[in-house]
Design an enzyme around this catalytic site. Structure first.
Site, PDB file in Angstrom:
ATOM      1  CG  LEU A  29      -1.898  -1.203   1.296  1.00 31.09           C
ATOM      2  CD1 LEU A  29      -2.782  -1.081   2.544  1.00 31.09           C
ATOM      3  CD2 LEU A  29      -2.747  -1.350   0.046  1.00 31.09           C
ATOM      4  CG  HIS A  30       1.030   3.258  -3.339  1.00 28.24           C
ATOM      5  ND1 HIS A  30      -0.050   3.992  -3.770  1.00 28.24           N
ATOM      6  CD2 HIS A  30       1.127   2.200  -4.188  1.00 28.24           C
ATOM      7  CE1 HIS A  30      -0.561   3.430  -4.847  1.00 28.24           C
ATOM      8  NE2 HIS A  30       0.122   2.318  -5.126  1.00 28.24           N
ATOM      9  CG  HIS A  33      -3.062   1.225  -2.494  1.00 28.57           C
ATOM     10  ND1 HIS A  33      -1.721   0.948  -2.561  1.00 28.57           N
ATOM     11  CD2 HIS A  33      -3.625   0.507  -3.493  1.00 28.57           C
ATOM     12  CE1 HIS A  33      -1.488   0.098  -3.531  1.00 28.57           C
ATOM     13  NE2 HIS A  33      -2.608  -0.187  -4.126  1.00 28.57           N
ATOM     14  CD  GLN A  57      -4.779  -8.626 -11.559  1.00 26.13           C
ATOM     15  OE1 GLN A  57      -5.825  -8.938 -11.001  1.00 26.13           O
ATOM     16  NE2 GLN A  57      -4.319  -7.376 -11.532  1.00 26.13           N
ATOM     17  N   GLY A 143      -9.283   3.492  -8.776  1.00 26.39           N
ATOM     18  CA  GLY A 143      -8.445   4.623  -9.155  1.00 26.39           C
ATOM     19  C   GLY A 143      -8.475   4.913 -10.649  1.00 26.39           C
ATOM     20  CB  SER A 181       2.880   2.654  -9.213  1.00 21.32           C
ATOM     21  OG  SER A 181       3.002   1.350  -9.687  1.00 21.32           O
TER      22      SER A 181
HETATM   23  P1  AMP Z   1      -3.496  -2.089  -7.041  1.00 20.59           P
HETATM   24  O1  AMP Z   1      -3.122  -2.474  -5.662  1.00 20.59           O
HETATM   25  O2  AMP Z   1      -2.343  -1.574  -7.863  1.00 20.59           O
HETATM   26  O3  AMP Z   1      -4.302  -3.148  -7.753  1.00 20.59           O
HETATM   27  O4  AMP Z   1      -4.465  -0.838  -6.922  1.00 20.59           O
HETATM   28  C1  AMP Z   1      -5.625  -0.856  -6.129  1.00 20.59           C
HETATM   29  C2  AMP Z   1      -6.454   0.368  -6.428  1.00 20.59           C
HETATM   30  O5  AMP Z   1      -5.709   1.549  -6.144  1.00 20.59           O
HETATM   31  C3  AMP Z   1      -6.878   0.473  -7.915  1.00 20.59           C
HETATM   32  O6  AMP Z   1      -8.224   0.927  -7.990  1.00 20.59           O
HETATM   33  C4  AMP Z   1      -5.908   1.495  -8.461  1.00 20.59           C
HETATM   34  O7  AMP Z   1      -6.410   2.194  -9.586  1.00 20.59           O
HETATM   35  C5  AMP Z   1      -5.736   2.423  -7.266  1.00 20.59           C
HETATM   36  N1  AMP Z   1      -4.471   3.175  -7.360  1.00 20.59           N
HETATM   37  C6  AMP Z   1      -3.235   2.680  -7.621  1.00 20.59           C
HETATM   38  N2  AMP Z   1      -2.322   3.691  -7.650  1.00 20.59           N
HETATM   39  C7  AMP Z   1      -2.998   4.838  -7.409  1.00 20.59           C
HETATM   40  C8  AMP Z   1      -2.617   6.211  -7.317  1.00 20.59           C
HETATM   41  N3  AMP Z   1      -1.363   6.624  -7.461  1.00 20.59           N
HETATM   42  N4  AMP Z   1      -3.593   7.123  -7.049  1.00 20.59           N
HETATM   43  C9  AMP Z   1      -4.882   6.738  -6.883  1.00 20.59           C
HETATM   44  N5  AMP Z   1      -5.303   5.455  -6.965  1.00 20.59           N
HETATM   45  C10 AMP Z   1      -4.374   4.511  -7.217  1.00 20.59           C
END
Ligand code: AMP
Length: 269
Positions: A29-30, A33, A57, A143, A181
């Protein structure tokens, strides 16, 4: 925060909650998230976050196995943000049941990332569909950084007439305009500097387009990105967010995907 690894136990716990919001993630998480989760906690009755790195995926096992994992830190963040439930299932907990909904993959899946990651979006919709069948949320927060994913999940929900509101969330960036990311944890210092340069090139390019100082020239911008340190460029495309086609109006985003070393980065602005 209550942690569940088993869907039956989770369902028993939440069955009387009729207004639950859901934030699906792959962990590590960042701040991106965090902003989705904060929005959910602020605007909903209860928030559930999932952490599941979905093998279906990923196109190759190496990429799947090397996906960053920072579980202890994730837990700290989720507790700090006052999340109600964390669902961290095993592979079989997700895949050992028959789904009610039919997987719907809209034709937009064939563009952009779809041309470079075969089966990726089908894998994403499959897992999100399973998660929403288990959780039955009223809202799902996604996101805009992953615009194509957001759009395709929305289409799947609409096609299956599910009573779930899709909430698009803004992209969170650092001071160099780089979208947070999970995969960026894998970059070294030198690669990080290259990423800063690349994003600068892309931003200048988009700003010049808007000022009409330049024309869309894929080969030139691709050369510029390779020069700035990208290893490979999958695509750079202008897309009208309404029509999902090449823009005829001045309302569009620049979508791109490129590699720095082995790390693939996507974004749009
Ligand atoms: P992930 O863990 O990469 O699958 O992302 C989980 C959710 O967080 C998805 O809906 C992404 O689009 C969103 N997300 C990832 N990076 C960002 C960011 N920098 N800003 C906003 N939402 C994000």
């Amino acid at each position: 925060m209550k942690l569940f690894t088993n869907k039956k136990k989770l369902q028993k716990e939440i069955k009387n909650i009729n207004n639950i919001s859901f934030v699906p993630t792959m962990g590590a998480l960042h701040k991106g998230h965090e902003s989705l989760i904060k929005k959910s906690v602020k605007e909903s009755n209860k928030t559930i976050v999932s952490i599941f790195v979905n093998p279906k995926q990923f196109e190759n096992k190496k990429d799947f196995n090397s996906y960053p994992k920072t579980y202890k830190n994730d837990i700290k963040i989720l507790k700090k943000l006052k999340v109600n439930y964390l669902y961290k299932p095993s592979y079989s907990d997700i895949y050992n049941f028959r789904t009610k909904n039919k997987i719907f993959v809209d034709k937009f899946s064939k563009k952009l990332c779809g041309q470079h990651r075969k089966g990726h979006f089908k894998g994403v919709i499959n897992v999100v569909n399973r998660l929403i069948e288990i959780i039955k949320p009223k809202k799902i927060l996604l996101g805009k950084k992953d615009f194509q994913q957001l759009y395709l999940i929305k289409k799947h929900i609409e096609k299956n007439r599910l009573n779930i509101k899709v909430v698009p969330c803004k992209t969170i960036r650092d001071k160099n305009f780089i979208a947070y990311s999970s995969r960026l944890r894998k970059l070294n210092r030198y690669q990080n500097l290259n990423l800063i340069k690349i994003i600068k090139v892309l931003r200048n390019y988009k700003n010049n387009l808007i000022c009409k100082k330049t024309r869309y020239n894929f080969n030139k911008i691709k050369r510029d990105l390779l020069y700035a340190g990208a290893k490979k460029v999958d695509y750079i495309e202008l897309i009208d967010l309404k029509t999902l086609k090449k823009p005829k109006r001045n309302v569009y985003n620049l979508f791109f995907a490129f590699y720095i070393g082995k790390v693939r980065f996507i974004d749009n602005f």
